[in-house]
Motif scaffolding. Structure first.
Motif, PDB file in Angstrom:
ATOM      1  N   ALA A 133       0.823  -1.206   0.000  1.00 10.78           N
ATOM      2  CA  ALA A 133       0.000   0.000   0.000  1.00 10.78           C
ATOM      3  C   ALA A 133       0.857   1.256   0.000  1.00 10.78           C
ATOM      4  CB  ALA A 133      -0.924   0.005   1.218  1.00 10.78           C
ATOM      5  N   THR A 134       0.248   2.342  -0.409  1.00 14.21           N
ATOM      6  CA  THR A 134       0.803   3.677  -0.261  1.00 14.21           C
ATOM      7  C   THR A 134      -0.165   4.487   0.600  1.00 14.21           C
ATOM      8  OG1 THR A 134      -0.261   4.378  -2.329  1.00 14.21           O
ATOM      9  CG2 THR A 134       2.036   3.644  -2.456  1.00 14.21           C
ATOM     10  N   ALA A 135       0.316   5.616   1.116  1.00 14.29           N
ATOM     11  CA  ALA A 135      -0.496   6.419   2.032  1.00 14.29           C
ATOM     12  C   ALA A 135      -0.842   7.762   1.417  1.00 14.29           C
ATOM     13  CB  ALA A 135       0.240   6.623   3.353  1.00 14.29           C
ATOM     14  N   GLN A 136      -2.062   8.212   1.671  1.00 20.02           N
ATOM     15  CA  GLN A 136      -2.528   9.525   1.252  1.00 20.02           C
ATOM     16  C   GLN A 136      -3.055  10.280   2.460  1.00 20.02           C
ATOM     17  OE1 GLN A 136      -5.379   8.692  -1.872  1.00 20.02           O
ATOM     18  NE2 GLN A 136      -3.782   8.656  -3.431  1.00 20.02           N
ATOM     19  N   TYR A 137      -2.875  11.603   2.431  1.00 23.43           N
ATOM     20  CA  TYR A 137      -3.138  12.434   3.607  1.00 23.43           C
ATOM     21  C   TYR A 137      -3.975  13.650   3.237  1.00 23.43           C
ATOM     22  CZ  TYR A 137      -1.866  15.946   7.204  1.00 23.43           C
ATOM     23  OH  TYR A 137      -1.882  16.926   8.162  1.00 23.43           O
ATOM     24  N   GLY A 138      -4.838  14.046   4.161  1.00 25.01           N
ATOM     25  CA  GLY A 138      -5.582  15.284   4.007  1.00 25.01           C
ATOM     26  C   GLY A 138      -6.037  15.784   5.357  1.00 25.01           C
ATOM     27  N   SER A 139      -6.270  17.076   5.471  1.00 18.84           N
ATOM     28  CA  SER A 139      -6.753  17.638   6.725  1.00 18.84           C
ATOM     29  C   SER A 139      -7.630  18.851   6.451  1.00 18.84           C
ATOM     30  CB  SER A 139      -5.585  18.026   7.643  1.00 18.84           C
ATOM     31  OG  SER A 139      -4.899  19.156   7.133  1.00 18.84           O
ATOM     32  N   LYS A 140      -8.433  19.195   7.444  1.00 19.08           N
ATOM     33  CA  LYS A 140      -9.368  20.310   7.307  1.00 19.08           C
ATOM     34  C   LYS A 140      -9.784  20.781   8.692  1.00 19.08           C
ATOM     35  CE  LYS A 140     -13.987  21.275   5.356  1.00 19.08           C
ATOM     36  NZ  LYS A 140     -15.129  20.643   4.624  1.00 19.08           N
ATOM     37  N   VAL A 141      -9.887  22.083   8.868  1.00 17.53           N
ATOM     38  CA  VAL A 141     -10.429  22.640  10.095  1.00 17.53           C
ATOM     39  C   VAL A 141     -11.951  22.657   9.969  1.00 17.53           C
ATOM     40  CG1 VAL A 141     -10.616  24.689  11.544  1.00 17.53           C
ATOM     41  CG2 VAL A 141      -8.389  24.012  10.620  1.00 17.53           C
ATOM     42  N   ILE A 142     -12.604  21.939  10.862  1.00 18.95           N
ATOM     43  CA  ILE A 142     -14.065  21.809  10.819  1.00 18.95           C
ATOM     44  C   ILE A 142     -14.654  22.500  12.046  1.00 18.95           C
ATOM     45  CG2 ILE A 142     -16.012  20.201  10.795  1.00 18.95           C
ATOM     46  CD1 ILE A 142     -14.216  18.173   9.411  1.00 18.95           C
ATOM     47  N   LEU A 143     -15.480  23.496  11.800  1.00 20.72           N
ATOM     48  CA  LEU A 143     -16.090  24.278  12.861  1.00 20.72           C
ATOM     49  C   LEU A 143     -17.596  24.026  12.907  1.00 20.72           C
ATOM     50  CD1 LEU A 143     -14.238  27.663  12.184  1.00 20.72           C
ATOM     51  CD2 LEU A 143     -13.582  25.864  13.798  1.00 20.72           C
ATOM     52  N   GLY A 144     -18.184  24.337  14.046  1.00 18.49           N
ATOM     53  CA  GLY A 144     -19.629  24.262  14.175  1.00 18.49           C
ATOM     54  C   GLY A 144     -20.147  23.035  14.889  1.00 18.49           C
ATOM     55  N   TYR A 145     -19.297  22.007  15.047  1.00 21.66           N
ATOM     56  CA  TYR A 145     -19.732  20.768  15.683  1.00 21.66           C
ATOM     57  C   TYR A 145     -19.079  20.551  17.049  1.00 21.66           C
ATOM     58  CZ  TYR A 145     -21.845  19.632  11.209  1.00 21.66           C
ATOM     59  OH  TYR A 145     -22.602  19.660  10.076  1.00 21.66           O
ATOM     60  N   TYR A 146     -17.923  21.126  17.267  1.00 18.96           N
ATOM     61  CA  TYR A 146     -17.261  21.033  18.560  1.00 18.96           C
ATOM     62  C   TYR A 146     -16.225  22.136  18.680  1.00 18.96           C
ATOM     63  CZ  TYR A 146     -13.294  18.717  16.225  1.00 18.96           C
ATOM     64  OH  TYR A 146     -12.240  18.416  15.410  1.00 18.96           O
ATOM     65  N   GLY A 147     -15.764  22.380  19.906  1.00 20.89           N
ATOM     66  CA  GLY A 147     -14.775  23.421  20.140  1.00 20.89           C
ATOM     67  C   GLY A 147     -14.316  23.391  21.581  1.00 20.89           C
ATOM     68  N   ASN A 148     -13.770  24.501  22.049  1.00 19.03           N
ATOM     69  CA  ASN A 148     -13.272  24.610  23.417  1.00 19.03           C
ATOM     70  C   ASN A 148     -14.469  24.599  24.365  1.00 19.03           C
ATOM     71  OD1 ASN A 148     -12.239  25.671  25.954  1.00 19.03           O
ATOM     72  ND2 ASN A 148     -10.402  26.229  24.803  1.00 19.03           N
ATOM     73  N   ARG A 149     -14.562  23.600  25.200  1.00 18.18           N
ATOM     74  CA  ARG A 149     -15.744  23.454  26.038  1.00 18.18           C
ATOM     75  C   ARG A 149     -15.690  24.326  27.287  1.00 18.18           C
ATOM     76  NH1 ARG A 149     -15.507  17.311  28.504  1.00 18.18           N
ATOM     77  NH2 ARG A 149     -13.734  17.547  29.913  1.00 18.18           N
ATOM     78  N   ASN A 150     -14.496  24.794  27.654  1.00 18.99           N
ATOM     79  CA  ASN A 150     -14.356  25.634  28.836  1.00 18.99           C
ATOM     80  C   ASN A 150     -14.457  27.124  28.520  1.00 18.99           C
ATOM     81  OD1 ASN A 150     -13.937  23.411  30.562  1.00 18.99           O
ATOM     82  ND2 ASN A 150     -11.775  23.332  29.998  1.00 18.99           N
ATOM     83  N   HIS A 151     -14.110  27.505  27.303  1.00 22.14           N
ATOM     84  CA  HIS A 151     -14.110  28.913  26.897  1.00 22.14           C
ATOM     85  C   HIS A 151     -14.809  29.035  25.543  1.00 22.14           C
ATOM     86  CE1 HIS A 151     -11.288  29.626  30.153  1.00 22.14           C
ATOM     87  NE2 HIS A 151     -10.565  28.615  29.705  1.00 22.14           N
ATOM     88  N   PRO A 152     -16.130  29.166  25.535  1.00 22.88           N
ATOM     89  CA  PRO A 152     -16.893  29.232  24.282  1.00 22.88           C
ATOM     90  C   PRO A 152     -16.347  30.306  23.342  1.00 22.88           C
ATOM     91  CG  PRO A 152     -18.375  29.056  26.146  1.00 22.88           C
ATOM     92  CD  PRO A 152     -17.006  29.260  26.724  1.00 22.88           C
ATOM     93  N   GLY A 153     -16.167  29.911  22.101  1.00 27.99           N
ATOM     94  CA  GLY A 153     -15.687  30.840  21.098  1.00 27.99           C
ATOM     95  C   GLY A 153     -14.189  30.940  21.000  1.00 27.99           C
TER      96      GLY A 153
END
Length: 366
Positions: A133-153
């Motif tokens: 096999a070979t490896a492929q990579y990707g990433s993305k910043v996804i907002l709106g579903y989770y975040g910092n639970r102690n300091h909103p925003g």
């Protein structure tokens, strides 16, 4: 590089109890199965060395069990103990039966034996399915579903990373997703077994990827969907898992990774006070174009971001792996957040631990 994969059902039969939240209802039998829990495994072989990743819809793994499993697999199959990674998705509505130390004392030896057998079968199935096999990579910043639970925003580690493994015919057949979020959509009042956020997203990604990926949780000590959720029930779980699967499923994974080496550095961090002693263990694994930071605790999201940025190459943080060492948040959080008020880890120790991870990362990158 050769890669094998496996997926097995971990759902208990008969009467069982839940883990997570330390709720009174955990003292009573679960109401039943809302959705089944699973394990997803990967076996990666590079230049004669192998690494086994076993990801399960569990709350955590006890360190003693992880060490027993490492020894068992080393004795049976010859794998280096340091290359065995037991990763939990941190599911707070999972089964407690495998956990010997949980405060409700609902350990079930039969289920424990079943789990050990599943781990062995997973390894063997990975060997059976192994292909070049070979490896492929990707990433993305996804907002709106989770975040910092102690300091909103305020910022959290919202980068979701996908690594896919592709066979010689160009077909993606296995992979993993790495994100930093508590798998805690459902409330503490729930008494039904569920694969929760991570497990449901994983299963729904099959329609996008063509396979069910292993889910690995990063530096999620202060990350959850607490401030984004529109409910605490299974309808909300369906909404957010469907949305996250859609977002993750469309991540561009066109970047090729050269995974051509497998070297590792184990690190230790000891805390000793008059009332508390801990020998915490972590590890950095360098695979060439990819590094793994392995730790059995709940790192603050800031640390996860720092470790990945300073690595200088694509990197994954695997929290809740091979043990559980509690919360490790920044010093400025002490006395403010729930996690630090209840943690026996003294202020400033997290920064010392993270510095060791960074040093090991730089050492292995040379």
């Amino acid at each position: 590089m050769n890669v094998g994969h496996a997926r097995f059902d971990l759902t208990p039969n008969g009467e069982f109890y839940l883990i997570g939240f330390r709720s009174e209802n955990r003292m009573h039998p679960a109401s039943g199965v809302h959705d089944r829990i699973y394990c997803n495994s990967l076996l990666i072989e590079i230049d004669g060395r192998t690494m086994f990743i076993f990801s399960a819809d569990f709350l955590e793994f006890e360190e003693a069990m992880a060490e027993d499993v490492k020894t068992m697999l080393a004795d049976l199959y010859g794998i280096d103990r340091d290359m065995v990674l037991l990763c939990a998705t941190h599911d707070h509505s999972s089964v407690v039966s495998y956990h010997k130390g949980w405060y409700t004392h609902k350990f079930d030896q039969r289920y424990y034996d079943f789990l050990i057998d599943i781990i062995k079968r997973s390894y063997e199935e990975c060997r059976r399915t192994m292909v070049h096999a070979t490896a492929q990579y990707g990433s993305k910043v996804i907002l709106g579903y989770y975040g910092n639970r102690n300091h909103p925003g305020q910022p959290a580690d919202n980068e979701v990373i996908v690594v896919k493994f592709v066979d010689d015919n160009g077909n993606a057949f296995a992979g993993l997703v790495n994100w930093a979020v508590h798998s805690t959509v459902i409330s503490a009042e729930n008494t039904w077994l569920t694969a929760e956020f991570a497990g449901n997203v994983s299963e729904k990604l099959e329609s996008y990827f063509g396979f069910v990926p292993a889910m690995t949780v990063g530096a999620a000590g202060d990350c959850s969907n607490r401030n984004q959720r529109q409910g605490k029930n299974f309808a909300e779980l369906e909404r957010v898992s469907t949305g996250m699967a859609r977002e993750i499923g469309t991540i561009d994974c066109s970047r090729n990774l050269a995974l051509d080496r497998m070297v590792n550095q184990t690190l230790y961090h000891t805390i000793h006070t008059d009332s508390y002693h801990l020998d915490a263990k972590g590890e950095v694994i360098d695979l060439g174009d990819l590094q793994l930071f392995v730790f059995g605790g709940e790192l603050g999201s800031r640390f996860g971001i720092e470790m990945k940025e300073e690595c200088g190459k694509p990197a994954l943080v695997l929290g809740y792996a091979n043990g559980y060492y509690g919360y490790w948040l920044p010093e400025e959080e002490y006395g403010i957040s729930f996690e630090t008020k209840t943690s026996p880890i003294p202020a400033g120790e997290s920064e010392k631990l993270v510095e060791k991870f960074k040093q090991a990362s730089k050492l292995l990158s040379k």
